[in-house]
Design a protein around this motif. Structure first.
Motif, PDB file in Angstrom:
ATOM      1  N   THR A  67     100.254  51.119 -35.551  1.00  0.00           N
ATOM      2  CA  THR A  67      99.422  49.942 -35.784  1.00  0.00           C
ATOM      3  C   THR A  67      98.818  49.371 -34.509  1.00  0.00           C
ATOM      4  N   VAL A  68      99.032  50.012 -33.364  1.00  0.00           N
ATOM      5  CA  VAL A  68      98.468  49.501 -32.120  1.00  0.00           C
ATOM      6  C   VAL A  68      96.983  49.826 -32.061  1.00  0.00           C
ATOM      7  N   SER A  69      96.274  49.158 -31.160  1.00  0.00           N
ATOM      8  CA  SER A  69      94.835  49.370 -31.062  1.00  0.00           C
ATOM      9  C   SER A  69      94.526  50.801 -30.640  1.00  0.00           C
ATOM     10  N   PRO A  70      93.433  51.362 -31.145  1.00  0.00           N
ATOM     11  CA  PRO A  70      93.094  52.758 -30.840  1.00  0.00           C
ATOM     12  C   PRO A  70      92.806  52.980 -29.359  1.00  0.00           C
ATOM     13  N   GLU A  71      93.235  54.122 -28.874  1.00  0.00           N
ATOM     14  CA  GLU A  71      92.982  54.510 -27.492  1.00  0.00           C
ATOM     15  C   GLU A  71      91.662  55.265 -27.412  1.00  0.00           C
ATOM     16  N   ARG A  72      90.841  54.889 -26.460  1.00  0.00           N
ATOM     17  CA  ARG A  72      89.522  55.510 -26.348  1.00  0.00           C
ATOM     18  C   ARG A  72      89.616  56.913 -25.756  1.00  0.00           C
ATOM     19  N   LEU A  73      88.911  57.852 -26.403  1.00  0.00           N
ATOM     20  CA  LEU A  73      88.810  59.225 -25.898  1.00  0.00           C
ATOM     21  C   LEU A  73      87.395  59.589 -25.481  1.00  0.00           C
ATOM     22  N   ALA A  74      86.397  58.896 -26.022  1.00  0.00           N
ATOM     23  CA  ALA A  74      84.998  59.147 -25.665  1.00  0.00           C
ATOM     24  C   ALA A  74      84.241  57.826 -25.748  1.00  0.00           C
TER      25      ALA A  74
END
Length: 266
Positions: A151-158
């Protein structure tokens, strides 16, 4: 004995007008105090301030008592994004409170993933990948790539960008092959947002057989801008005078490709 009534000091106001949905939320400690999402209206300039006032009144919150403002800076509708950013900066100045800009695509990704994958989160698997989509016309989409697990905030990959969708799918194929070689291929790709044009079975055909895909129509809700904003406020605020919308643009390679295609068609 008189008991002084104290106003809440940990609440944040969140605004996002980058899409067809006008999202306003009052959040506190990563929970929603009050939220209004007005869908189907493009005249956000007329409705934004009355809805802000309504949200503050319904939550018993004074603007000057807010801990800060969180605003979606896009990408998305050029005019729509400017409306929320201008309002956030004006209110932050008037109330003398901090303001932060957050990615509307990251908020879209988080909200769409949480709405769609309640039964899909599994700590024994690699993080799922999330691809938010907002139509930018002519085969293009405002999009990005995130990873999320739990449920944590999404980690940016692009990064957030406007991309030719056909090319973007091919890039995702390459990223998936690289992730598989490294042993961390995602279990599923979640396409969320305005998926009807850009996440059809035909457009996602190159991904078939590599990993599971799921396309989920989703309209942005103000709470996710608020939750992201609370995270960013904990690390500091933006300079309200230099805060601007993120309009994005085609990458140089895509822009050159478009020019050569248009030139060849004359």
């Amino acid at each position: 004995m008189t008991i002084e009534k104290k106003e809440p000091r940990k609440r944040f106001l969140a605004l996002d007008t980058s899409t067809a949905t006008l999202g306003v939320a009052v959040t506190e400690n990563n929970r929603v105090v009050h939220e209004i999402n007005a869908s189907g209206e493009r005249n956000h300039s007329v409705h934004l301030l009355p809805i802000i006032e309504q949200a503050l009144q319904a939550s018993g919150t004074q603007g000057s008592s807010l801990a800060g403002i969180s605003v979606g800076v896009g990408p998305g509708s050029y005019t729509g994004t400017r409306i929320a950013v201008s309002a956030a900066k004006t209110l932050a100045w008037a109330w003398n409170i901090p303001v932060v800009g957050v990615s509307s695509l990251q908020a879209l990704a988080w909200g769409g993933f949480m709405k769609s994958s309640e039964d899909a989160v599994d700590d024994h698997h690699a993080p799922d990948w999330i691809i938010p989509l907002l139509d930018a016309r002519r085969g293009q989409a405002y999009t990005a790539l995130f990873a999320s697990k739990g449920t944590v905030s999404p980690e940016r990959l692009a990064p957030d960008a406007i991309r030719l969708m056909q090319d973007w799918v091919q890039q995702l194929v390459q990223l998936l092959q690289q992730a598989e070689a490294e042993g961390n291929k995602p279990r599923c790709l979640w396409f969320v947002g305005e998926t009807s044009l850009h996440a059809s079975d035909e457009s996602l055909e190159p991904l078939r057989g590599i990993t599971d895909t799921c396309a989920v129509p989703y309209e942005l809700e103000g709470r996710w801008t608020g939750f992201l904003g609370e995270e960013q406020h904990s690390h500091g605020s933006d300079d309200m005078h230099s805060l601007i919308p993120n309009y994005t643009q085609l990458s140089e390679a895509e822009a050159n490709l478009r020019k050569s295609t248009q030139g060849g068609s004359k």
